[in-house]
Design a protein around this motif. Sequence first.
Motif, mmCIF file in Angstrom:
data_model
loop_
_atom_site.group_PDB
_atom_site.id
_atom_site.type_symbol
_atom_site.label_atom_id
_atom_site.label_comp_id
_atom_site.label_asym_id
_atom_site.label_seq_id
_atom_site.Cartn_x
_atom_site.Cartn_y
_atom_site.Cartn_z
ATOM 1 N N SER A 96 0.818 -1.214 0.000
ATOM 2 C CA SER A 96 0.000 0.000 0.000
ATOM 3 C C SER A 96 0.851 1.263 0.000
ATOM 4 N N GLY A 97 2.120 1.120 0.357
ATOM 5 C CA GLY A 97 2.997 2.282 0.426
ATOM 6 C C GLY A 97 3.318 2.701 1.843
ATOM 7 N N ALA A 98 2.793 1.963 2.832
ATOM 8 C CA ALA A 98 3.126 2.267 4.223
ATOM 9 C C ALA A 98 4.615 2.048 4.462
ATOM 10 N N ARG A 99 5.197 2.843 5.337
ATOM 11 C CA ARG A 99 6.625 2.708 5.620
ATOM 12 C C ARG A 99 6.899 1.810 6.805
ATOM 13 N N ALA A 100 5.864 1.502 7.584
ATOM 14 C CA ALA A 100 6.066 0.637 8.744
ATOM 15 C C ALA A 100 4.774 -0.098 9.058
ATOM 16 N N TYR A 101 4.924 -1.230 9.721
ATOM 17 C CA TYR A 101 3.799 -2.097 10.064
ATOM 18 C C TYR A 101 4.035 -2.550 11.496
ATOM 19 N N LEU A 102 3.149 -2.167 12.416
ATOM 20 C CA LEU A 102 3.313 -2.492 13.832
ATOM 21 C C LEU A 102 2.143 -3.315 14.342
ATOM 22 N N LEU A 103 2.429 -4.326 15.141
ATOM 23 C CA LEU A 103 1.385 -5.064 15.828
ATOM 24 C C LEU A 103 1.025 -4.321 17.108
ATOM 25 N N LYS A 104 -0.239 -4.414 17.516
ATOM 26 C CA LYS A 104 -0.695 -3.646 18.673
ATOM 27 C C LYS A 104 -0.124 -4.143 19.999
ATOM 28 N N ASP A 105 0.539 -5.286 19.970
ATOM 29 C CA ASP A 105 1.175 -5.751 21.201
ATOM 30 C C ASP A 105 2.630 -5.290 21.302
ATOM 31 N N CYS A 106 3.023 -4.340 20.436
ATOM 32 C CA CYS A 106 4.381 -3.800 20.520
ATOM 33 C C CYS A 106 4.545 -3.006 21.802
ATOM 34 N N ASN A 107 5.786 -2.839 22.234
ATOM 35 C CA ASN A 107 6.012 -2.062 23.447
ATOM 36 C C ASN A 107 6.201 -0.580 23.117
ATOM 37 N N HIS A 108 6.264 0.219 24.173
ATOM 38 C CA HIS A 108 6.361 1.671 24.016
ATOM 39 C C HIS A 108 7.620 2.073 23.241
ATOM 40 N N GLN A 109 8.720 1.417 23.552
ATOM 41 C CA GLN A 109 9.981 1.758 22.887
ATOM 42 C C GLN A 109 9.911 1.470 21.394
ATOM 43 N N GLU A 110 9.307 0.333 21.012
ATOM 44 C CA GLU A 110 9.199 -0.017 19.600
ATOM 45 C C GLU A 110 8.300 0.969 18.861
ATOM 46 N N LEU A 111 7.198 1.373 19.502
ATOM 47 C CA LEU A 111 6.270 2.323 18.888
ATOM 48 C C LEU A 111 6.953 3.665 18.641
ATOM 49 N N VAL A 112 7.554 4.221 19.665
ATOM 50 C CA VAL A 112 8.191 5.536 19.537
ATOM 51 C C VAL A 112 9.362 5.474 18.564
ATOM 52 N N GLY A 113 10.143 4.402 18.656
ATOM 53 C CA GLY A 113 11.284 4.262 17.761
ATOM 54 C C GLY A 113 10.854 4.181 16.299
ATOM 55 N N THR A 114 9.755 3.482 16.050
ATOM 56 C CA THR A 114 9.245 3.364 14.684
ATOM 57 C C THR A 114 8.765 4.705 14.157
ATOM 58 N N LEU A 115 8.042 5.459 14.972
ATOM 59 C CA LEU A 115 7.560 6.774 14.550
ATOM 60 C C LEU A 115 8.730 7.695 14.203
ATOM 61 N N VAL A 118 10.343 6.470 10.858
ATOM 62 C CA VAL A 118 9.530 6.806 9.687
ATOM 63 C C VAL A 118 9.576 8.311 9.409
ATOM 64 N N ALA A 119 9.554 9.114 10.458
ATOM 65 C CA ALA A 119 9.604 10.567 10.293
ATOM 66 C C ALA A 119 10.900 11.011 9.630
ATOM 67 N N SER A 120 11.960 10.228 9.820
ATOM 68 C CA SER A 120 13.256 10.580 9.223
ATOM 69 C C SER A 120 13.467 9.918 7.864
ATOM 70 N N GLY A 121 12.408 9.252 7.348
ATOM 71 C CA GLY A 121 12.484 8.661 6.027
ATOM 72 C C GLY A 121 12.755 7.172 6.004
ATOM 73 N N GLY A 122 12.825 6.547 7.189
ATOM 74 C CA GLY A 122 13.113 5.123 7.259
ATOM 75 C C GLY A 122 11.864 4.264 7.188
ATOM 76 N N ALA A 123 12.059 2.965 7.383
ATOM 77 C CA ALA A 123 10.956 2.011 7.338
ATOM 78 C C ALA A 123 11.183 0.952 8.411
ATOM 79 N N TYR A 124 10.096 0.232 8.750
ATOM 80 C CA TYR A 124 10.222 -0.771 9.809
ATOM 81 C C TYR A 124 9.180 -1.862 9.629
ATOM 82 N N LEU A 125 9.607 -3.104 9.838
ATOM 83 C CA LEU A 125 8.704 -4.247 9.822
ATOM 84 C C LEU A 125 9.068 -5.123 11.013
ATOM 85 N N PRO A 126 8.100 -5.484 11.855
ATOM 86 C CA PRO A 126 8.401 -6.310 13.039
ATOM 87 C C PRO A 126 9.013 -7.647 12.644
ATOM 88 N N SER A 127 9.670 -8.279 13.609
ATOM 89 C CA SER A 127 10.406 -9.504 13.324
ATOM 90 C C SER A 127 9.509 -10.639 12.855
#
Length: 227
Positions: A96-115, A118-127
């Motif tokens: 779809s063009g999303a830069r990251a995909y997070l599961l809702k059981d992620c922790n606070h650090q993973e959520l903030v780190g992903t945001l 992505v804001a700096s132009g990167g991408a993320y996919l959980p393990s």
Amino acid sequence: MIRLVIADDHQLVREGLVRLLSLEKEIEVVGVAANGEDAVTMVERLQPDVLLVDVRMPGIGGIAATKQIVANWPDVGVVLLTMHDEDEFVFEGITSGARAYLLKDCNHQELVGTLKKVASGGAYLPSIPLRKLMSEFQELRKNRNTVSLTPCTTLSRRELDVLEWVVRGHSNKQIARELCIDETTVKTHLHRIFEKLNVRDRTQAAIYALQNGWFAPPPMPAAVGAR
């Protein structure tokens, strides 16, 4: 400062995310939406750096909203948030063009780190989804020599049509609407495609088609640029 819009149809989830992320000094929650339509409108009006959006919402879901946003405002990084890691959602989310995909059981650090990423132009996919895609890609490479690489001699015209929409990240319901057929017929075509290509699911089928150059890959979102 990262300007963030949050979209989720569950009020408790929205309020929880707002409270959690408002504590971050580098993140400013500038808007909150309860559905995909409002998310698109809010992105157009506020031009945030990042949209954090739930995959499943009434009306326009997160994936459909992502496609609209990436097409019209490619500098907005989209992070999909979901309870699901099924193949269909993972592949649709990526294409779809999303830069990251997070599961809702992620922790606070993973959520903030992903945001921040992505804001700096990167991408993320959980393990877990990443391992799933890698495993299917590796299995597909083992089997690729057992099937003809010429689509016209392997698949029917209608099966190619269905597969092309799968590559674009469409769900069975969306494919049925695009091709003016019912979902049962789509599932039948997919079953035949899987058998002919010797693949297990829609993700492998899409990767197979892209590997062999049958269709152009979906466009990737542009990196976040200076405002």
